[in-house]
Design a protein around this motif. Structure first.
Motif, PDB file in Angstrom:
ATOM      1  N   ILE A  89      10.659  18.804  10.507  1.00 35.67           N
ATOM      2  CA  ILE A  89       9.716  19.918  10.673  1.00 35.67           C
ATOM      3  C   ILE A  89       8.746  19.621  11.816  1.00 35.67           C
ATOM      4  O   ILE A  89       8.462  20.482  12.650  1.00 35.67           O
ATOM      5  N   ARG A  90       8.242  18.387  11.861  1.00 33.76           N
ATOM      6  CA  ARG A  90       7.328  17.999  12.936  1.00 33.76           C
ATOM      7  C   ARG A  90       7.983  18.160  14.305  1.00 33.76           C
ATOM      8  O   ARG A  90       7.405  18.716  15.240  1.00 33.76           O
ATOM      9  N   ASP A  91       9.232  17.686  14.407  1.00 30.44           N
ATOM     10  CA  ASP A  91       9.940  17.782  15.685  1.00 30.44           C
ATOM     11  C   ASP A  91      10.173  19.241  16.081  1.00 30.44           C
ATOM     12  O   ASP A  91      10.050  19.604  17.255  1.00 30.44           O
ATOM     13  N   LEU A 122       8.297  21.797  15.218  1.00 28.95           N
ATOM     14  CA  LEU A 122       7.000  22.347  15.625  1.00 28.95           C
ATOM     15  C   LEU A 122       6.636  21.901  17.040  1.00 28.95           C
ATOM     16  O   LEU A 122       6.080  22.678  17.826  1.00 28.95           O
ATOM     17  N   LYS A 123       6.951  20.669  17.380  1.00 25.11           N
ATOM     18  CA  LYS A 123       6.690  20.180  18.740  1.00 25.11           C
ATOM     19  C   LYS A 123       7.503  20.968  19.756  1.00 25.11           C
ATOM     20  O   LYS A 123       7.009  21.314  20.824  1.00 25.11           O
ATOM     21  N   GLN A 124       8.759  21.255  19.418  1.00 25.81           N
ATOM     22  CA  GLN A 124       9.613  22.024  20.326  1.00 25.81           C
ATOM     23  C   GLN A 124       9.054  23.425  20.526  1.00 25.81           C
ATOM     24  O   GLN A 124       9.065  23.958  21.630  1.00 25.81           O
ATOM     25  N   ASP A 125       8.562  24.050  19.445  1.00 31.11           N
ATOM     26  CA  ASP A 125       7.996  25.394  19.551  1.00 31.11           C
ATOM     27  C   ASP A 125       6.750  25.398  20.429  1.00 31.11           C
ATOM     28  O   ASP A 125       6.503  26.347  21.177  1.00 31.11           O
ATOM     29  N   GLN A 126       5.949  24.355  20.350  1.00 32.79           N
ATOM     30  CA  GLN A 126       4.725  24.291  21.152  1.00 32.79           C
ATOM     31  C   GLN A 126       5.044  24.096  22.627  1.00 32.79           C
ATOM     32  O   GLN A 126       4.320  24.555  23.498  1.00 32.79           O
ATOM     33  N   GLN A 127       6.124  23.406  22.933  1.00 35.05           N
ATOM     34  CA  GLN A 127       6.493  23.147  24.324  1.00 35.05           C
ATOM     35  C   GLN A 127       7.114  24.375  24.969  1.00 35.05           C
ATOM     36  O   GLN A 127       7.102  24.512  26.180  1.00 35.05           O
ATOM     37  N   VAL A 128       7.661  25.260  24.210  1.00 39.28           N
ATOM     38  CA  VAL A 128       8.343  26.431  24.774  1.00 39.28           C
ATOM     39  C   VAL A 128       7.395  27.528  25.088  1.00 39.28           C
ATOM     40  O   VAL A 128       6.350  27.737  25.105  1.00 39.28           O
TER      41      VAL A 128
END
Length: 123
Positions: free
Chosen positions: A113-115, A117-123
């Motif tokens: 889930i953390r990973d 969420l990180k991907q969503d923030q970078q996009v």
């Protein structure tokens, strides 16, 4: 309709159940005899009476036959113990079901889930 009924009756589950009920009834008779003819005389050595079913007390004219209750409890315990032994024996003979593969641990799910969420923030 008659053929459907015949098909239903001849299914394995119904026949197995019928055989189980018949054998269970016969077994109950054996356990009752065991309690009455073997266990009660042994208990009577300590209780002082040969027949536990004769034990009772009265309150305001009402007769409470606790000896019959003791006999019924003994019958139940014997039957329950024999059923326990049968189930234990059957479980030993039959192969055990394979264990389900363990799913991801809570830690692995949280990491995923953390990973994400990180991907969503970078996009």
């Amino acid at each position: 309709m008659l053929k459907e009924f015949q098909k239903f009756i001849m299914r394995g589950n119904v026949l197995d159940l019928a055989v189980g009920v018949i054998i269970g009834s016969a077994f109950t008779g054996l356990v009752t005899s065991l309690t009455k003819n073997l266990i009660n005389p042994i208990l009577s050595m300590f209780a002082g009476k040969a027949d536990l079913s004769g034990l009772y007390f009265t309150i305001l004219g009402a007769k409470f036959t606790y000896g019959n209750f003791i006999n019924d409890v003994l019958n139940f315990l014997i039957i329950a113990f024999v059923v326990f032994l049968l189930v234990k024996g059957i479980n030993r003979i039959l192969p055990s079901k394979p264990a389900k593969p363990a799913g991801p641990t809570q830690e692995e799910l949280l990491t995923e889930i953390r990973d994400l969420l990180k991907q969503d923030q970078q996009v």
